[in-house]
Design an enzyme around this catalytic site. Sequence first.
Site, PDB file in Angstrom:
ATOM      1  N   TYR A  11      41.614  49.095  52.816  1.00 42.95           N
ATOM      2  CA  TYR A  11      40.164  49.360  53.556  1.00 42.95           C
ATOM      3  C   TYR A  11      40.585  50.129  54.966  1.00 42.95           C
ATOM      4  CZ  TYR A  11      39.174  45.545  50.460  1.00 42.95           C
ATOM      5  OH  TYR A  11      39.160  44.607  49.489  1.00 42.95           O
TER       6      TYR A  11
ATOM      7  N   HIS B  93      32.332  41.161  53.594  1.00 35.10           N
ATOM      8  CA  HIS B  93      31.393  40.559  52.894  1.00 35.10           C
ATOM      9  C   HIS B  93      30.009  41.330  53.360  1.00 35.10           C
ATOM     10  CE1 HIS B  93      33.769  36.491  53.347  1.00 35.10           C
ATOM     11  NE2 HIS B  93      34.062  37.398  52.265  1.00 35.10           N
TER      12      HIS B  93
ATOM     13  N   ASP C   8       6.750  26.505  52.062  1.00 37.40           N
ATOM     14  CA  ASP C   8       6.789  25.889  50.912  1.00 37.40           C
ATOM     15  C   ASP C   8       7.179  26.487  49.829  1.00 37.40           C
ATOM     16  OD1 ASP C   8       4.768  27.696  50.665  1.00 37.40           O
ATOM     17  OD2 ASP C   8       3.329  26.224  49.821  1.00 37.40           O
TER      18      ASP C   8
ATOM     19  N   ARG D 269      38.526  48.156  46.289  1.00 36.13           N
ATOM     20  CA  ARG D 269      39.125  46.978  45.859  1.00 36.13           C
ATOM     21  C   ARG D 269      38.780  47.290  44.034  1.00 36.13           C
ATOM     22  NH1 ARG D 269      36.416  44.054  48.748  1.00 36.13           N
ATOM     23  NH2 ARG D 269      34.468  43.167  47.585  1.00 36.13           N
TER      24      ARG D 269
ATOM     25  N   HIS E  90      42.863  40.388  52.770  1.00 36.60           N
ATOM     26  CA  HIS E  90      42.468  39.162  52.117  1.00 36.60           C
ATOM     27  C   HIS E  90      43.685  38.712  51.078  1.00 36.60           C
ATOM     28  CE1 HIS E  90      40.971  41.725  48.644  1.00 36.60           C
ATOM     29  NE2 HIS E  90      40.469  42.235  49.788  1.00 36.60           N
TER      30      HIS E  90
ATOM     31  N   GLU F 182      38.807  44.404  41.097  1.00 33.44           N
ATOM     32  CA  GLU F 182      38.793  43.113  40.676  1.00 33.44           C
ATOM     33  C   GLU F 182      38.440  42.646  39.285  1.00 33.44           C
ATOM     34  OE1 GLU F 182      35.828  40.807  42.929  1.00 33.44           O
ATOM     35  OE2 GLU F 182      36.942  38.785  42.308  1.00 33.44           O
TER      36      GLU F 182
ATOM     37  N   HIS G 250      34.186  31.007  43.783  1.00 32.09           N
ATOM     38  CA  HIS G 250      35.386  30.442  44.347  1.00 32.09           C
ATOM     39  C   HIS G 250      35.611  29.109  43.804  1.00 32.09           C
ATOM     40  CE1 HIS G 250      34.875  33.613  47.964  1.00 32.09           C
ATOM     41  NE2 HIS G 250      35.113  34.248  46.783  1.00 32.09           N
TER      42      HIS G 250
ATOM     43  N   GLU H   9      42.352  40.860  42.590  1.00 32.98           N
ATOM     44  CA  GLU H   9      41.439  41.610  43.282  1.00 32.98           C
ATOM     45  C   GLU H   9      41.994  42.297  44.600  1.00 32.98           C
ATOM     46  OE1 GLU H   9      38.205  39.854  45.497  1.00 32.98           O
ATOM     47  OE2 GLU H   9      38.783  37.781  44.641  1.00 32.98           O
TER      48      GLU H   9
ATOM     49  N   ASP I 138      33.253  37.666  38.362  1.00 38.86           N
ATOM     50  CA  ASP I 138      33.277  38.235  39.720  1.00 38.86           C
ATOM     51  C   ASP I 138      34.105  39.699  39.607  1.00 38.86           C
ATOM     52  OD1 ASP I 138      33.799  38.780  42.155  1.00 38.86           O
ATOM     53  OD2 ASP I 138      35.105  37.005  42.561  1.00 38.86           O
TER      54      ASP I 138
ATOM     55  N   HIS J 276      41.719  34.132  43.632  1.00 41.56           N
ATOM     56  CA  HIS J 276      41.010  32.438  43.759  1.00 41.56           C
ATOM     57  C   HIS J 276      40.809  32.235  42.345  1.00 41.56           C
ATOM     58  CE1 HIS J 276      37.005  34.371  43.178  1.00 41.56           C
ATOM     59  NE2 HIS J 276      37.264  35.346  44.037  1.00 41.56           N
TER      60      HIS J 276
ATOM     61  N   ASP K 156      30.685  44.854  44.179  1.00 40.61           N
ATOM     62  CA  ASP K 156      31.442  43.504  44.040  1.00 40.61           C
ATOM     63  C   ASP K 156      30.259  42.763  43.468  1.00 40.61           C
ATOM     64  OD1 ASP K 156      32.712  41.142  43.586  1.00 40.61           O
ATOM     65  OD2 ASP K 156      33.633  41.364  45.584  1.00 40.61           O
TER      66      ASP K 156
HETATM   67  N1  GLY Z   1      32.627  38.196  45.449  1.00 42.69           N
HETATM   68  C1  GLY Z   1      33.567  37.331  46.099  1.00 42.69           C
HETATM   69  C2  GLY Z   1      35.102  37.740  45.869  1.00 42.69           C
HETATM   70  O1  GLY Z   1      35.318  38.678  45.378  1.00 42.69           O
HETATM   71  O2  GLY Z   1      35.839  36.646  46.077  1.00 42.69           O
HETATM   72 MN    MN Z   2      34.183  39.584  43.879  1.00 42.06          MN
HETATM   73 MN    MN Z   3      36.799  37.407  43.990  1.00 47.27          MN
END
Ligand code: GLY
Ligand code: MN
Ligand code: MN
Length: 477
Positions: free
Chosen positions: A427, A265, A56, A444, A376, A446, A387, A423, A293, A380, A282
């Site tokens: 890697y 991820h 619950d 990375r 990647h 971003e 996103h 971003e 982000d 975005h 991140d």
């Molecule tokens: N944190 C998700 C991305 O960078 O797209």
């Molecule tokens: Mn991110």
């Molecule tokens: Mn992002």
Amino acid sequence: MNTATAPSAALLPEVPAAQQLQRCAQRRAELARRIADAGGGVALLPTAPERMRNRDAEFPYRHDSYFYYLSAFGEPYSLLALVVERDGSHHSTLFCRARDPERETWDGLRFGPDAAREIFGFDAAAPIDELDALLPALLRDRAAVWWPFGVHEGLESRVQSWLQSVRAQARSGHRAPAAQYDLCALLDDMRLFKDDHELQLMRRAAAISCDAHRRVMRAAGAQAGPDLREYHLEAELLHAFRAGGAQAPAYGSIVAAGANACILHYRAGNAALQRGSLCLVDAGCEFDGYASDITRTFPVGGRFSGAQRELYEIVLQAQQEAIAATRPGARFHEPHEAALRVLAQGLLDCGLLSRDAVADVDGVLESGAYRRFYMHRTSHWLGMDVHDCGDYAEPGEAARRLPDASLQPASRILRAGMVLTIEPGLYVRAAPDLPARFHDLGIRIEDDVVVQARGDCEVLTAAAPKTVSEIEQVMHG
Ligand code: GLY
Ligand code: MN
Ligand code: MN
């Protein structure tokens, strides 16, 4: 229509800012204009349901972004109905929970339909319990019904049952809408362009998140002890988000020590932060419904090693060139391509890619050899959702044939008010064929940027330290 007696009429939930309510009314008018252009009809838009976490215990409630965009109304069990005439004039009805003194004692205050209509500026409001009884009358004799396809479980069958109720009135001379359209198709394009109020909120979200990243760097800096773990840095993030007034993280924070940074991820876990290794964070907060982000990568203890610095400078230059390529009139893929060229050159220069296998930058790009280290995309859309919604192909343009002979949609033309992330990363998983000094480095960087009318972009997250010297300085207090 609401007859329940509230604990006290003066006792209401917090009211959104007047500017936000005004913007929502303007957005409803704009949506009505777009529906009118398509022949008029009725838009139906529910908010998100409450979701159970276990037994619950509920997940913290988060409204549906489309619904909130048009209403600023944050309560669950709500639905907005917008009836649009062919000339664009429109009539809004909010369905929401009736006031209920007993439930409000347990679960919190509600506006109730009467106060909601008055405060939020809807034309009408009714208890959500009366939805099935009242909705068929709103749909009667309208050309079309617009609702978000594939978003809300069970909505499709509810819409069909409301339409069925209207069809049952055929002998009284009433007709049901003959067409159904996806409401998201209209709202996605509106949400893609942020207005000044949205940008204010996004700047605030970005500023809080920048503070959080500085706080994390300080915690992982010169004073970092041997017991420092990923979750300690996550705790710093959460503290800074809430202390800054943000409601929640905009997505699950990534705090990745050492090799964990190569798992895209990965979430904040238990791993110890080894002095001298890199840590990738991140994380961004959500402020009044808008996301930020940010990714930063720094050395635990506060000094980059030679190899770390070598790769870091490549990613940084890729990111800077991608930002420089983000301007009105450019295509969405241009920042990505700008980043790719720098990364490809860097991979050749540092020896991660061998010139025997790929001769030059064009060879790296055409062969896709960079994908082993950069798998990647660079950007975005960003907005209410991390996103965010919005078409990545330019509407109305035919697909293009690319040099590799594949047919791809023409990428979106960037215009003022669009917000996107930049971003790039590298890697490098440990492997026998790669120079040992780069093993398990994941980097990375971003930032969040707004395309500006004046010809470039505004970096919303510029206050988060990014160059080697800025990072080392913050980490050494
Ligand atoms: N944190 C998700 C991305 O960078 O797209
Ligand atoms: Mn991110
Ligand atoms: Mn992002």
